[in-house]
Design a protein around this motif. Structure first.
Motif, PDB file in Angstrom:
ATOM      1  N   GLN A 127      33.950  10.776   8.669  1.00  0.00           N
ATOM      2  CA  GLN A 127      33.457  11.161   7.344  1.00  0.00           C
ATOM      3  C   GLN A 127      32.125  10.507   7.003  1.00  0.00           C
ATOM      4  O   GLN A 127      31.347  11.046   6.212  1.00  0.00           O
ATOM      5  CB  GLN A 127      34.498  10.860   6.263  1.00  0.00           C
ATOM      6  CG  GLN A 127      34.998   9.429   6.215  1.00  0.00           C
ATOM      7  CD  GLN A 127      36.288   9.252   6.964  1.00  0.00           C
ATOM      8  OE1 GLN A 127      36.439   9.777   8.056  1.00  0.00           O
ATOM      9  NE2 GLN A 127      37.237   8.518   6.392  1.00  0.00           N
ATOM     10  N   ASP A 128      31.853   9.356   7.591  1.00  0.00           N
ATOM     11  CA  ASP A 128      30.572   8.692   7.399  1.00  0.00           C
ATOM     12  C   ASP A 128      29.454   9.444   8.113  1.00  0.00           C
ATOM     13  O   ASP A 128      28.373   9.657   7.558  1.00  0.00           O
ATOM     14  CB  ASP A 128      30.644   7.267   7.949  1.00  0.00           C
ATOM     15  CG  ASP A 128      30.383   6.224   6.869  1.00  0.00           C
ATOM     16  OD1 ASP A 128      30.234   6.618   5.697  1.00  0.00           O
ATOM     17  OD2 ASP A 128      30.335   5.029   7.192  1.00  0.00           O
TER      18      ASP A 128
ATOM     19  N   GLN B 217      28.250  12.883   6.669  1.00  0.00           N
ATOM     20  CA  GLN B 217      27.463  12.778   5.445  1.00  0.00           C
ATOM     21  C   GLN B 217      25.974  12.603   5.736  1.00  0.00           C
ATOM     22  O   GLN B 217      25.141  12.836   4.867  1.00  0.00           O
ATOM     23  CB  GLN B 217      27.962  11.617   4.590  1.00  0.00           C
ATOM     24  CG  GLN B 217      29.313  11.871   3.935  1.00  0.00           C
ATOM     25  CD  GLN B 217      29.817  10.678   3.156  1.00  0.00           C
ATOM     26  OE1 GLN B 217      29.162   9.645   3.068  1.00  0.00           O
ATOM     27  NE2 GLN B 217      31.004  10.816   2.581  1.00  0.00           N
TER      28      GLN B 217
ATOM     29  N   HIS C 274      35.787   7.175  -0.546  1.00  0.00           N
ATOM     30  CA  HIS C 274      34.826   8.080   0.080  1.00  0.00           C
ATOM     31  C   HIS C 274      34.606   9.332  -0.752  1.00  0.00           C
ATOM     32  O   HIS C 274      33.486   9.852  -0.830  1.00  0.00           O
ATOM     33  CB  HIS C 274      35.325   8.471   1.482  1.00  0.00           C
ATOM     34  CG  HIS C 274      34.882   7.542   2.562  1.00  0.00           C
ATOM     35  ND1 HIS C 274      33.632   7.579   3.126  1.00  0.00           N
ATOM     36  CD2 HIS C 274      35.532   6.508   3.169  1.00  0.00           C
ATOM     37  CE1 HIS C 274      33.518   6.641   4.051  1.00  0.00           C
ATOM     38  NE2 HIS C 274      34.661   5.973   4.083  1.00  0.00           N
TER      39      HIS C 274
ATOM     40  N   LYS D 256      31.147   7.287  -4.684  1.00  0.00           N
ATOM     41  CA  LYS D 256      29.758   7.201  -4.236  1.00  0.00           C
ATOM     42  C   LYS D 256      28.919   6.305  -5.141  1.00  0.00           C
ATOM     43  O   LYS D 256      27.901   5.756  -4.717  1.00  0.00           O
ATOM     44  CB  LYS D 256      29.141   8.600  -4.161  1.00  0.00           C
ATOM     45  CG  LYS D 256      29.766   9.478  -3.075  1.00  0.00           C
ATOM     46  CD  LYS D 256      29.097  10.835  -3.015  1.00  0.00           C
ATOM     47  CE  LYS D 256      29.640  11.688  -1.865  1.00  0.00           C
ATOM     48  NZ  LYS D 256      31.076  11.933  -1.954  1.00  0.00           N
TER      49      LYS D 256
END
Length: 314
Positions: free
Chosen positions: A184-185, A188, A264, A268
């Motif tokens: 997921q990092d 992005q 996540h 943010k």
């Protein structure tokens, strides 16, 4: 913790995030984290050693526990070099290939832990709800088959979404949210079409982690229904006592995952420290706590460990 300029090359390094704003304290923070990693390795190795050397523990419940300890040990091994490397300032960034490999192992091992916990709940369900058939259902051959299914499920479902990370274009700042790599990092930071990654990852979470949690919950509803039908209060407590360790293991696994997912998805605006903290809880809390839980709550393991230390002390 570090800064990096925007790069248009997907092959450039990805910066690992330590304790942003607390760089001067990194070496001090590394001491408790090093102790935690040492406890993870020693604790899980101790559980594996006790189960291997104690014939009375060669039972289905403890075979599954050995799988859990091996999974936790592997999780520690897959993250220790970057988590402590950032704090010790040996590592500041990792290549895309290294990042993809680490994310593969982290996600696969998380899926494996969920699968093992589901298998352990099945073990408790059979032991309490159908005890007369326990030995005929959970034979050594069937346990081996379950173990192979867990391995296949964990390591063969992840590659489609992980491999595609290699072919994305990463044009946003290459700064990770943690001191390790997660799928997921990485997505992005991508400027390519990531719809496949998003859809596949969501479907994977629903069909594995979420499904496992629902099945575990159903198994305990059925266990509770069976236990409440037992006339003797003492027998009811004895039956429930055998489930306490597993329930604790389920909680220490799913609560950090839910917390990290929330951070996540909705966090943010939060401080990078929150992301780093939740990330470390996610990878370290279950491997640290599971050996402690089973050593305290499981009488056979507790007695064997006490006997082991007693023999060493004489």
């Amino acid at each position: 913790m570090f800064t990096i300029s925007i790069s248009n090359h997907s092959s450039s390094g990805f910066v690992l995030t330590g304790l942003t704003g607390l760089e001067v304290d990194d070496l001090w923070v590394s001491i408790p984290l090093s102790i935690i990693y040492a406890m993870v390795f020693l604790g899980n190795c101790m559980v594996l050693h006790v189960i291997r050397t104690e014939p009375s523990l060669h039972e289905p419940m403890f075979y599954f526990l050995a799988m859990l300890a091996l999974t936790d040990l592997s999780m520690g091994l897959s993250t220790v070099h970057t988590v402590l490397g950032v704090l010790w300032r040996f590592i500041q960034e990792v290549s895309l290939d290294s990042c993809i490999a680490q994310s593969y192992f982290i996600h696969s091992l998380s899926l494996m832990e969920s699968s093992v916990l589901l298998a352990m709940s099945f073990d408790r369900y059979i032991a309490i709800c159908n005890p007369l058939r326990y030995s005929s259902i959970l034979t050594n051959d069937n346990i081996v088959k379950i173990g192979v299914m867990i391995l296949c499920r964990s390591f063969f479902l992840i590659p489609p979404v992980i491999i595609r990370l290699k072919f994305l274009n990463y044009c946003r700042p290459h700064v990770l949210s943690h001191s390790f790599c997660l799928h997921q990092d990485l997505i992005q930071m991508a400027c390519s079409d990531i719809r496949f990654n998003n859809i596949y990852a969501l479907a994977l979470v629903i069909s594995t982690l979420l499904l496992d949690a629902v099945l575990i919950l159903i198994s305990y509803v059925m266990i509770l229904h069976t236990v409440l039908a037992i006339a003797s209060r003492e027998e009811r407590m004895k039956s429930l006592q055998t489930c306490v360790s597993h329930i604790c293991a389920v909680l220490v696994f799913y609560i950090p995952i839910i917390g990290l997912t929330m951070v996540h998805r909705f966090g943010k605006h939060l401080s990078p420290l929150v992301h780093v903290f939740m990330g470390n809880i996610y990878i370290l809390f279950p491997p640290l706590m599971n050996p402690i839980i089973y050593s305290i709550k499981t009488q056979q393991i507790r007695r064997r460990i006490q006997r082991l230390f007693y023999l060493k002390g004489t």
